[in-house]
Design a protein around this motif. Structure first.
Motif, PDB file in Angstrom:
ATOM      1  N   MET A   1       0.815  -1.212   0.000  1.00  0.00           N
ATOM      2  CA  MET A   1       0.000   0.000   0.000  1.00  0.00           C
ATOM      3  C   MET A   1       0.856   1.273   0.000  1.00  0.00           C
ATOM      4  O   MET A   1       0.570   2.232  -0.698  1.00  0.00           O
ATOM      5  CB  MET A   1      -0.912  -0.005   1.232  1.00  0.00           C
ATOM      6  N   PHE A   2       1.915   1.275   0.842  1.00  0.00           N
ATOM      7  CA  PHE A   2       2.724   2.478   0.977  1.00  0.00           C
ATOM      8  C   PHE A   2       4.035   2.418   0.176  1.00  0.00           C
ATOM      9  O   PHE A   2       4.787   3.386   0.181  1.00  0.00           O
ATOM     10  CB  PHE A   2       3.043   2.718   2.461  1.00  0.00           C
ATOM     11  N   GLU A   3       4.288   1.288  -0.503  1.00  0.00           N
ATOM     12  CA  GLU A   3       5.559   1.126  -1.193  1.00  0.00           C
ATOM     13  C   GLU A   3       5.755   2.173  -2.290  1.00  0.00           C
ATOM     14  O   GLU A   3       6.855   2.687  -2.486  1.00  0.00           O
ATOM     15  CB  GLU A   3       5.669  -0.276  -1.809  1.00  0.00           C
ATOM     16  N   ASP A   4       4.697   2.493  -3.034  1.00  0.00           N
ATOM     17  CA  ASP A   4       4.803   3.436  -4.146  1.00  0.00           C
ATOM     18  C   ASP A   4       4.152   4.767  -3.811  1.00  0.00           C
ATOM     19  O   ASP A   4       3.693   5.496  -4.697  1.00  0.00           O
ATOM     20  CB  ASP A   4       4.171   2.845  -5.406  1.00  0.00           C
ATOM     21  N   LEU A   5       4.112   5.113  -2.521  1.00  0.00           N
ATOM     22  CA  LEU A   5       3.372   6.295  -2.095  1.00  0.00           C
ATOM     23  C   LEU A   5       3.947   7.574  -2.692  1.00  0.00           C
ATOM     24  O   LEU A   5       3.195   8.466  -3.092  1.00  0.00           O
ATOM     25  CB  LEU A   5       3.353   6.384  -0.569  1.00  0.00           C
ATOM     26  N   ASP A   6       5.262   7.682  -2.769  1.00  0.00           N
ATOM     27  CA  ASP A   6       5.870   8.891  -3.334  1.00  0.00           C
ATOM     28  C   ASP A   6       5.392   9.150  -4.757  1.00  0.00           C
ATOM     29  O   ASP A   6       5.056  10.283  -5.117  1.00  0.00           O
ATOM     30  CB  ASP A   6       7.397   8.792  -3.317  1.00  0.00           C
ATOM     31  N   SER A   7       5.346   8.099  -5.555  1.00  0.00           N
ATOM     32  CA  SER A   7       4.917   8.268  -6.944  1.00  0.00           C
ATOM     33  C   SER A   7       3.430   8.594  -7.026  1.00  0.00           C
ATOM     34  O   SER A   7       2.992   9.340  -7.901  1.00  0.00           O
ATOM     35  CB  SER A   7       5.243   7.015  -7.767  1.00  0.00           C
ATOM     36  N   ARG A   8       2.645   8.074  -6.091  1.00  0.00           N
ATOM     37  CA  ARG A   8       1.210   8.356  -6.093  1.00  0.00           C
ATOM     38  C   ARG A   8       0.942   9.800  -5.674  1.00  0.00           C
ATOM     39  O   ARG A   8       0.061  10.462  -6.233  1.00  0.00           O
ATOM     40  CB  ARG A   8       0.476   7.366  -5.188  1.00  0.00           C
ATOM     41  N   VAL A   9       1.688  10.287  -4.704  1.00  0.00           N
ATOM     42  CA  VAL A   9       1.567  11.696  -4.329  1.00  0.00           C
ATOM     43  C   VAL A   9       2.024  12.568  -5.498  1.00  0.00           C
ATOM     44  O   VAL A   9       1.410  13.604  -5.797  1.00  0.00           O
ATOM     45  CB  VAL A   9       2.379  12.008  -3.062  1.00  0.00           C
ATOM     46  N   SER A  10       3.090  12.165  -6.160  1.00  0.00           N
ATOM     47  CA  SER A  10       3.577  12.896  -7.321  1.00  0.00           C
ATOM     48  C   SER A  10       2.500  13.001  -8.393  1.00  0.00           C
ATOM     49  O   SER A  10       2.302  14.060  -9.006  1.00  0.00           O
ATOM     50  CB  SER A  10       4.824  12.209  -7.886  1.00  0.00           C
ATOM     51  N   ASP A  11       1.778  11.911  -8.636  1.00  0.00           N
ATOM     52  CA  ASP A  11       0.678  11.923  -9.611  1.00  0.00           C
ATOM     53  C   ASP A  11      -0.380  12.956  -9.237  1.00  0.00           C
ATOM     54  O   ASP A  11      -0.901  13.679 -10.084  1.00  0.00           O
ATOM     55  CB  ASP A  11       0.013  10.548  -9.687  1.00  0.00           C
ATOM     56  N   VAL A  12      -0.697  13.005  -7.940  1.00  0.00           N
ATOM     57  CA  VAL A  12      -1.747  13.914  -7.481  1.00  0.00           C
ATOM     58  C   VAL A  12      -1.285  15.366  -7.568  1.00  0.00           C
ATOM     59  O   VAL A  12      -2.067  16.253  -7.939  1.00  0.00           O
ATOM     60  CB  VAL A  12      -2.187  13.545  -6.045  1.00  0.00           C
ATOM     61  N   VAL A  13      -0.026  15.629  -7.218  1.00  0.00           N
ATOM     62  CA  VAL A  13       0.520  16.978  -7.359  1.00  0.00           C
ATOM     63  C   VAL A  13       0.481  17.394  -8.826  1.00  0.00           C
ATOM     64  O   VAL A  13       0.088  18.524  -9.161  1.00  0.00           O
ATOM     65  CB  VAL A  13       1.964  17.045  -6.807  1.00  0.00           C
ATOM     66  N   GLN A  14       0.854  16.484  -9.704  1.00  0.00           N
ATOM     67  CA  GLN A  14       0.802  16.778 -11.129  1.00  0.00           C
ATOM     68  C   GLN A  14      -0.635  17.068 -11.568  1.00  0.00           C
ATOM     69  O   GLN A  14      -0.891  17.992 -12.342  1.00  0.00           O
ATOM     70  CB  GLN A  14       1.382  15.621 -11.940  1.00  0.00           C
ATOM     71  N   HIS A  15      -1.571  16.269 -11.075  1.00  0.00           N
ATOM     72  CA  HIS A  15      -2.982  16.494 -11.408  1.00  0.00           C
ATOM     73  C   HIS A  15      -3.424  17.885 -10.974  1.00  0.00           C
ATOM     74  O   HIS A  15      -4.165  18.571 -11.702  1.00  0.00           O
ATOM     75  CB  HIS A  15      -3.853  15.436 -10.729  1.00  0.00           C
ATOM     76  N   TYR A  16      -2.986  18.317  -9.798  1.00  0.00           N
ATOM     77  CA  TYR A  16      -3.335  19.646  -9.295  1.00  0.00           C
ATOM     78  C   TYR A  16      -2.892  20.726 -10.286  1.00  0.00           C
ATOM     79  O   TYR A  16      -3.679  21.604 -10.670  1.00  0.00           O
ATOM     80  CB  TYR A  16      -2.679  19.864  -7.934  1.00  0.00           C
ATOM     81  N   TYR A  17      -1.628  20.646 -10.705  1.00  0.00           N
ATOM     82  CA  TYR A  17      -1.119  21.690 -11.597  1.00  0.00           C
ATOM     83  C   TYR A  17      -1.646  21.531 -13.024  1.00  0.00           C
ATOM     84  O   TYR A  17      -1.794  22.528 -13.745  1.00  0.00           O
ATOM     85  CB  TYR A  17       0.412  21.725 -11.549  1.00  0.00           C
TER      86      TYR A  17
END
Length: 246
Positions: A1-17
Motif C-alpha cells: 500500500m505504501f511502497e509506491d506512495l511517493d509516486s502516487r503523491v507525485s501523480d496527485v501533485v501533477q494532477h493539481y497543476y
C-alpha cells in the motif's frame, strides 16, 4: 500500500497543476494517474486528487468504499455552528472515524494566510467540541486531518516584517517567511493535538506540472499522515467486525 506512495503523491501533485493549467482531462487519460480512483473524486477541483488518493489508501486497507464520503456527503454537525461540509469524512456503521480537509495556497498569500489559519483552527475546534458534547455518539474520537499544498517560490520564502504596535509576536514568527508561518501552523496544530495528522507539501507551477514536490518537515510528511489515518480507521473497523462475530 505504501511502497509506491511517493509516486502516487507525485501523480496527485501533477494532477493539481494540470487542472490549474487546463490539462487535467488529458492527464486523467494518461498512464500517469493511478488506476482505480473514482472519476468523480479525481476530476473537478484541483485538490480532489488528494481525496481520491486518501480514498484508495483506505479501500486498499479494507475500508468499504461507501464509508469514505466527500464534499456534500461529508457534511457533519458542529457545536458552534449547525454544520460543515468537510472534504472527506469516514463514516462506518454509524460511527464517525475521520474528517479531513485538503487546502492549497498559491497567489495572494499575504491576504489569505491569516484566513487559512482562522479557518482550520475554527473548524477543528468546532468538530472536537461537537465530539465532546456527544453529537457523534456512539463514535470514538474522530481522526482529524489537514493537508496543505503550498507554493514554493521566492515570494513565499522571503522574510516578512511583523506589525507589532502593542505586543511583540511570538519569537518563532520573527524573521519568518510565508512558508515558515504555514509550516509552523501545521506543526503546532499537530503537537497541540488540534489535529491527529497534518501534512505540508511544497511545489510550484514550474516543477509541479512534472509531479515534483518537497516535504520540508519530517513530522509533516504525507506518509506519516496516511499511515496514522489508515491505522486509526482500520483498527476501529476491525474492532466492529470482531464484536459482530463474537
Amino acid at each position: 500500500m505504501f511502497e509506491d506512495l511517493d509516486s502516487r503523491v507525485s501523480d496527485v501533485v501533477q494532477h493539481y497543476y494540470m487542472t490549474l493549467s487546463g490539462q487535467a482531462e488529458e492527464h486523467e487519460k494518461s498512464d500517469n494517474v493511478a488506476h482505480g480512483r473514482r472519476p468523480e473524486v479525481l476530476g473537478g477541483q484541483q485538490m480532489n486528487g488528494f481525496a481520491g488518493l486518501v480514498e484508495e489508501l483506505l479501500v486498499e486497507a479494507g475500508v468499504p468504499r461507501d464509508a469514505v464520503k466527500h464534499d456534500y456527503h461529508a457534511t457533519l454537525p458542529g457545536y458552534y455552528r449547525h454544520e460543515k461540509e468537510w472534504d472527506t469524512a469516514v463514516v462506518y456503521n454509524g460511527n464517525l472515524l475521520a474528517a479531513i480537509e485538503y487546502k492549497s495556497q498559491g497567489s495572494s498569500i499575504g491576504n489569505n494566510l491569516n484566513n487559512r489559519a482562522e479557518e482550520v483552527i475554527g473548524n477543528n475546534t468546532d468538530i472536537l467540541k461537537a465530539y465532546e458534547e456527544g453529537l457523534f455518539e456512539p463514535s470514538p474520537a474522530p481522526w482529524i486531518g489537514y493537508l496543505m499544498l503550498f507554493v514554493d517560490d521566492d515570494e513565499s520564502r522571503k522574510t516578512r516584517s511583523l506589525r507589532e504596535p502593542n505586543f511583540p509576536a511570538d519569537d518563532e514568527f520573527q524573521n519568518a517567511g510565508y512558508i515558515d508561518r504555514m509550516e509552523l501552523l501545521c506543526l503546532r496544530m499537530l503537537r497541540q493535538r488540534l489535529v491527529d495528522g497534518a501534512t505540508f507539501l511544497l511545489s510550484n507551477e514550474d516543477i509541479g506540472i512534472n509531479g515534483e514536490y518537497r516535504e520540508p518537515n519530517e513530522e509533516l510528511e504525507f506518509e506519516r499522515f496516511a499511515r496514522s489515518l489508515v491505522s486509526h480507521v482500520q483498527a476501529h473497523i476491525d474492532h466492529e467486525q470482531d464484536t459482530l462475530f463474537d
